[in-house]
Write a protein that holds these residues in place. Structure first.
Motif, PDB file in Angstrom:
ATOM      1  N   ASP A 126    -102.574 -10.733  75.050  1.00 29.15           N
ATOM      2  CA  ASP A 126    -101.195 -10.774  75.117  1.00 29.15           C
ATOM      3  C   ASP A 126    -100.834 -12.348  74.692  1.00 29.15           C
ATOM      4  OD1 ASP A 126    -101.681 -12.456  77.144  1.00 29.15           O
ATOM      5  OD2 ASP A 126    -100.783 -10.915  78.772  1.00 29.15           O
TER       6      ASP A 126
ATOM      7  N   PRO B 218     -98.898 -16.705  78.758  1.00 24.02           N
ATOM      8  CA  PRO B 218     -97.350 -16.995  79.020  1.00 24.02           C
ATOM      9  C   PRO B 218     -96.956 -17.822  77.870  1.00 24.02           C
ATOM     10  CG  PRO B 218     -98.761 -18.437  80.395  1.00 24.02           C
ATOM     11  CD  PRO B 218     -99.786 -17.597  79.596  1.00 24.02           C
ATOM     12  N   ALA B 219     -95.936 -17.318  77.259  1.00 25.34           N
ATOM     13  CA  ALA B 219     -95.045 -18.107  76.265  1.00 25.34           C
ATOM     14  C   ALA B 219     -94.095 -19.447  76.866  1.00 25.34           C
ATOM     15  CB  ALA B 219     -93.892 -17.282  75.394  1.00 25.34           C
TER      16      ALA B 219
ATOM     17  N   HIS C 247     -93.460 -19.600  87.772  1.00 26.49           N
ATOM     18  CA  HIS C 247     -92.988 -18.552  87.029  1.00 26.49           C
ATOM     19  C   HIS C 247     -93.883 -18.475  85.762  1.00 26.49           C
ATOM     20  CE1 HIS C 247     -90.769 -15.607  84.775  1.00 26.49           C
ATOM     21  NE2 HIS C 247     -90.222 -15.230  85.730  1.00 26.49           N
TER      22      HIS C 247
ATOM     23  N   GLY D  58     -93.603 -16.840  83.249  1.00 24.05           N
ATOM     24  CA  GLY D  58     -92.891 -16.787  81.825  1.00 24.05           C
ATOM     25  C   GLY D  58     -93.229 -15.429  81.145  1.00 24.05           C
ATOM     26  N   MET D  59     -92.332 -15.021  79.896  1.00 22.80           N
ATOM     27  CA  MET D  59     -93.068 -13.795  79.134  1.00 22.80           C
ATOM     28  C   MET D  59     -94.365 -14.014  78.478  1.00 22.80           C
ATOM     29  SD  MET D  59     -90.389 -14.250  75.921  1.00 22.80           S
ATOM     30  CE  MET D  59     -90.086 -12.626  75.798  1.00 22.80           C
ATOM     31  N   GLU D  60     -94.789 -12.939  78.171  1.00 21.76           N
ATOM     32  CA  GLU D  60     -96.122 -12.794  77.334  1.00 21.76           C
ATOM     33  C   GLU D  60     -95.754 -13.452  76.016  1.00 21.76           C
ATOM     34  OE1 GLU D  60     -97.446  -8.901  77.352  1.00 21.76           O
ATOM     35  OE2 GLU D  60     -98.099  -9.288  79.687  1.00 21.76           O
TER      36      GLU D  60
ATOM     37  N   ARG E  42     -97.038 -12.341  73.037  1.00 18.29           N
ATOM     38  CA  ARG E  42     -97.112 -11.171  72.319  1.00 18.29           C
ATOM     39  C   ARG E  42     -95.537 -10.583  72.593  1.00 18.29           C
ATOM     40  NH1 ARG E  42     -97.806  -5.253  73.430  1.00 18.29           N
ATOM     41  NH2 ARG E  42     -98.731  -4.564  71.494  1.00 18.29           N
ATOM     42  N   ASP E  43     -94.844 -10.721  73.699  1.00 16.56           N
ATOM     43  CA  ASP E  43     -93.482 -10.187  73.443  1.00 16.56           C
ATOM     44  C   ASP E  43     -92.581 -11.071  72.828  1.00 16.56           C
ATOM     45  OD1 ASP E  43     -94.012  -7.812  75.011  1.00 16.56           O
ATOM     46  OD2 ASP E  43     -93.662  -8.906  76.977  1.00 16.56           O
ATOM     47  N   TRP E  44     -92.777 -12.434  72.866  1.00 16.53           N
ATOM     48  CA  TRP E  44     -92.030 -13.547  72.075  1.00 16.53           C
ATOM     49  C   TRP E  44     -92.209 -13.377  70.668  1.00 16.53           C
ATOM     50  CZ3 TRP E  44     -88.331 -16.665  72.186  1.00 16.53           C
ATOM     51  CH2 TRP E  44     -88.125 -17.663  71.294  1.00 16.53           C
TER      52      TRP E  44
ATOM     53  N   GLY F 205     -90.397 -10.161  69.606  1.00 18.90           N
ATOM     54  CA  GLY F 205     -88.802 -10.203  69.765  1.00 18.90           C
ATOM     55  C   GLY F 205     -88.463 -11.159  68.309  1.00 18.90           C
TER      56      GLY F 205
ATOM     57  N   TYR G 249     -94.393  -5.207  67.298  1.00 15.64           N
ATOM     58  CA  TYR G 249     -95.687  -5.128  67.984  1.00 15.64           C
ATOM     59  C   TYR G 249     -96.926  -5.205  67.037  1.00 15.64           C
ATOM     60  CZ  TYR G 249     -93.320  -5.704  72.610  1.00 15.64           C
ATOM     61  OH  TYR G 249     -92.722  -6.155  73.566  1.00 15.64           O
TER      62      TYR G 249
END
Length: 74
Positions: free
Chosen positions: A6, A9-10, A25, A27-29, A31-33, A36, A57
């Protein structure tokens, strides 16, 4: 068991407490960043891209693979 690809963390939040730093925290992965960002590009020019948001994806996975290949080359 395989490692999750993934990208990590981004945008982790790291807080310092004296001499220690703690990730408060994750943060978002990454891969998700990446997905997006691909989605934003697709929405900006929908006539140039497919309509399947799952492509975002696939693009993100390709970006992560390219980063890994670059890291492997040194």
């Amino acid at each position: 068991m395989s490692e999750k690809k993934d990208g990590g963390p981004a945008f982790p939040v790291i807080e310092s407490f004296g001499t220690e730093s703690v990730c408060t925290h994750p943060g978002m992965e990454l891969r998700d960043w990446f997905a997006g960002q691909a989605l934003a590009g697709m929405m900006a020019r929908p006539n140039l891209c497919g309509e399947d948001v799952h492509d975002c994806y696939r693009i993100a996975d390709a970006m992560l693979a390219a980063r890994e290949a670059k890291d492997d080359q040194g």
